[in-house]
Scaffold this motif. Structure first.
Motif, PDB file in Angstrom:
ATOM      1  N   MET A  66     -86.108 -12.452 -82.640  1.00 22.45           N
ATOM      2  CA  MET A  66     -85.092 -13.357 -82.094  1.00 22.45           C
ATOM      3  C   MET A  66     -84.318 -13.957 -83.266  1.00 22.45           C
ATOM      4  N   ARG A  67     -82.991 -14.038 -83.136  1.00 20.41           N
ATOM      5  CA  ARG A  67     -82.191 -14.657 -84.200  1.00 20.41           C
ATOM      6  C   ARG A  67     -82.701 -16.056 -84.523  1.00 20.41           C
ATOM      7  N   GLY A  68     -82.937 -16.835 -83.493  1.00 26.57           N
ATOM      8  CA  GLY A  68     -83.367 -18.211 -83.701  1.00 26.57           C
ATOM      9  C   GLY A  68     -84.703 -18.320 -84.396  1.00 26.57           C
ATOM     10  N   ALA A  69     -85.614 -17.423 -84.078  1.00 24.41           N
ATOM     11  CA  ALA A  69     -86.930 -17.464 -84.711  1.00 24.41           C
ATOM     12  C   ALA A  69     -86.850 -17.109 -86.187  1.00 24.41           C
ATOM     13  N   ARG A  70     -85.766 -16.449 -86.607  1.00 26.64           N
ATOM     14  CA  ARG A  70     -85.584 -16.097 -88.024  1.00 26.64           C
ATOM     15  C   ARG A  70     -84.799 -17.150 -88.791  1.00 26.64           C
ATOM     16  N   THR A  71     -83.990 -17.937 -88.100  1.00 23.44           N
ATOM     17  CA  THR A  71     -83.055 -18.826 -88.798  1.00 23.44           C
ATOM     18  C   THR A  71     -83.317 -20.310 -88.592  1.00 23.44           C
ATOM     19  N   ALA A  72     -84.174 -20.686 -87.667  1.00 21.08           N
ATOM     20  CA  ALA A  72     -84.428 -22.105 -87.394  1.00 21.08           C
ATOM     21  C   ALA A  72     -85.166 -22.755 -88.563  1.00 21.08           C
ATOM     22  N   PRO A  73     -84.858 -24.008 -88.866  1.00 23.22           N
ATOM     23  CA  PRO A  73     -85.604 -24.701 -89.911  1.00 23.22           C
ATOM     24  C   PRO A  73     -86.984 -25.178 -89.452  1.00 23.22           C
ATOM     25  N   LEU A  74     -87.192 -25.155 -88.132  1.00 19.96           N
ATOM     26  CA  LEU A  74     -88.468 -25.552 -87.548  1.00 19.96           C
ATOM     27  C   LEU A  74     -88.791 -24.604 -86.402  1.00 19.96           C
ATOM     28  N   VAL A  75     -89.990 -24.078 -86.401  1.00 18.53           N
ATOM     29  CA  VAL A  75     -90.467 -23.295 -85.273  1.00 18.53           C
ATOM     30  C   VAL A  75     -91.774 -23.940 -84.823  1.00 18.53           C
ATOM     31  N   LEU A  76     -91.791 -24.404 -83.577  1.00 18.57           N
ATOM     32  CA  LEU A  76     -93.023 -24.956 -83.016  1.00 18.57           C
ATOM     33  C   LEU A  76     -93.717 -23.871 -82.220  1.00 18.57           C
ATOM     34  N   VAL A  77     -94.992 -23.719 -82.470  1.00 16.42           N
ATOM     35  CA  VAL A  77     -95.807 -22.770 -81.716  1.00 16.42           C
ATOM     36  C   VAL A  77     -96.771 -23.613 -80.894  1.00 16.42           C
ATOM     37  N   LEU A  78     -96.704 -23.441 -79.581  1.00 12.05           N
ATOM     38  CA  LEU A  78     -97.520 -24.223 -78.662  1.00 12.05           C
ATOM     39  C   LEU A  78     -98.756 -23.421 -78.281  1.00 12.05           C
ATOM     40  N   GLY A 147     -83.304 -26.365 -84.247  1.00  9.87           N
ATOM     41  CA  GLY A 147     -82.388 -26.639 -85.342  1.00  9.87           C
ATOM     42  C   GLY A 147     -81.000 -26.959 -84.825  1.00  9.87           C
ATOM     43  N   VAL A 148     -80.069 -27.048 -85.756  1.00 11.30           N
ATOM     44  CA  VAL A 148     -78.664 -27.270 -85.406  1.00 11.30           C
ATOM     45  C   VAL A 148     -78.072 -25.905 -85.067  1.00 11.30           C
ATOM     46  N   PRO A 149     -77.539 -25.730 -83.857  1.00 11.41           N
ATOM     47  CA  PRO A 149     -77.028 -24.415 -83.470  1.00 11.41           C
ATOM     48  C   PRO A 149     -75.790 -24.020 -84.270  1.00 11.41           C
ATOM     49  N   GLU A 150     -75.764 -22.769 -84.669  1.00  7.99           N
ATOM     50  CA  GLU A 150     -74.601 -22.252 -85.389  1.00  7.99           C
ATOM     51  C   GLU A 150     -73.399 -22.131 -84.455  1.00  7.99           C
ATOM     52  N   ASN A 151     -73.648 -21.702 -83.220  1.00  5.09           N
ATOM     53  CA  ASN A 151     -72.594 -21.542 -82.213  1.00  5.09           C
ATOM     54  C   ASN A 151     -73.033 -22.199 -80.910  1.00  5.09           C
ATOM     55  N   PRO A 152     -72.912 -23.530 -80.825  1.00  6.97           N
ATOM     56  CA  PRO A 152     -73.380 -24.217 -79.619  1.00  6.97           C
ATOM     57  C   PRO A 152     -72.663 -23.709 -78.369  1.00  6.97           C
ATOM     58  N   LYS A 153     -73.420 -23.568 -77.307  1.00  7.23           N
ATOM     59  CA  LYS A 153     -72.864 -23.056 -76.053  1.00  7.23           C
ATOM     60  C   LYS A 153     -72.716 -24.142 -74.993  1.00  7.23           C
ATOM     61  N   GLY A 154     -73.619 -25.081 -74.971  1.00 10.37           N
ATOM     62  CA  GLY A 154     -73.605 -26.100 -73.927  1.00 10.37           C
ATOM     63  C   GLY A 154     -74.341 -25.622 -72.695  1.00 10.37           C
ATOM     64  N   PRO A 155     -74.650 -26.556 -71.822  1.00 12.66           N
ATOM     65  CA  PRO A 155     -75.463 -26.214 -70.651  1.00 12.66           C
ATOM     66  C   PRO A 155     -74.702 -25.379 -69.623  1.00 12.66           C
ATOM     67  N   LEU A 156     -75.470 -24.573 -68.906  1.00  9.74           N
ATOM     68  CA  LEU A 156     -74.929 -23.858 -67.754  1.00  9.74           C
ATOM     69  C   LEU A 156     -74.795 -24.854 -66.601  1.00  9.74           C
ATOM     70  N   GLU A 157     -74.008 -24.495 -65.613  1.00  4.50           N
ATOM     71  CA  GLU A 157     -73.872 -25.370 -64.449  1.00  4.50           C
ATOM     72  C   GLU A 157     -75.215 -25.448 -63.729  1.00  4.50           C
ATOM     73  N   LYS A 158     -75.588 -26.661 -63.400  1.00  2.75           N
ATOM     74  CA  LYS A 158     -76.872 -26.875 -62.730  1.00  2.75           C
ATOM     75  C   LYS A 158     -76.657 -26.997 -61.227  1.00  2.75           C
ATOM     76  N   SER A 159     -77.680 -26.680 -60.470  1.00  2.99           N
ATOM     77  CA  SER A 159     -77.621 -26.795 -59.013  1.00  2.99           C
ATOM     78  C   SER A 159     -77.486 -28.256 -58.609  1.00  2.99           C
TER      79      SER A 159
END
Length: 170
Positions: A66-78, A147-159
């Motif tokens: 995943m792009r995010g798993a390679r570039t995030a400054p923090l990865v939390l594993v639960l 992390g801080v998103p490189e290309n923020p998308k914003g939320p999808l429309e919610k029900s």
């Protein structure tokens, strides 16, 4: 950011992150929110691995693809641990913590995604376990890059309430 704004603006971010680091204080704020989540019978079955080491994050990214798993400054594993209770709340406990992580990250101006489905494949699960040296007594439940998103998308429309709620009875 207030609570309801965090709920309204939270979304699953699957892209790359900027190189901006997350302060130790904010990492601890996110983890404190995770730990504060409701836990069935008040038995804490969760464990968290906070990965900030760039080499480990790169290794996780190779496993998870995943792009995010390679570039995030923090990865939390639960992780969860079976505590041999009369009723096992491992799944509910980790889910409550994951939601709190998402909301805390959003409130602090970060983005994340709750990634668990891919960990159900033995290859990825074993890879994460190997990279982080996770003991077998723990079940790997989710990986959440933050992390801080490189290309923020914003939320999808919610029900709407009208679509999903019935008051009193059908």
């Amino acid at each position: 950011m207030d609570f309801f704004t965090a709920i309204d603006t939270r979304y699953s971010y699957r892209g790359s992150y900027t190189t901006e680091k997350i302060s130790r204080e904010n990492i601890e704020r996110i983890l404190t929110a995770a730990i504060a989540a409701p836990q069935g019978m008040h038995i804490h079955t969760n464990k968290f691995v906070a990965v900030t080491d760039e080499k480990l994050i790169a290794e996780l990214g190779e496993v998870i693809k995943m792009r995010g798993a390679r570039t995030a400054p923090l990865v939390l594993v639960l992780l969860t641990e079976d505590k041999n209770t009369p009723i096992n709340f491992e799944v509910e406990n980790y889910c409550a913590s994951a939601e709190n992580i998402q909301l805390a990250a959003t409130a602090l101006g970060y983005a994340t995604v709750w990634t668990d489905g891919i960990l159900r494949t033995p290859k990825m699960n074993d890879g994460v376990r190997r990279v982080l040296n996770i003991p077998q007594k723990y079940t790997i439940r989710a990986v959440m890059p933050i992390g801080v998103p490189e290309n923020p998308k914003g939320p999808l429309e919610k029900s709407s309430i009208d679509e999903l709620v019935v008051f009193d009875k059908f």
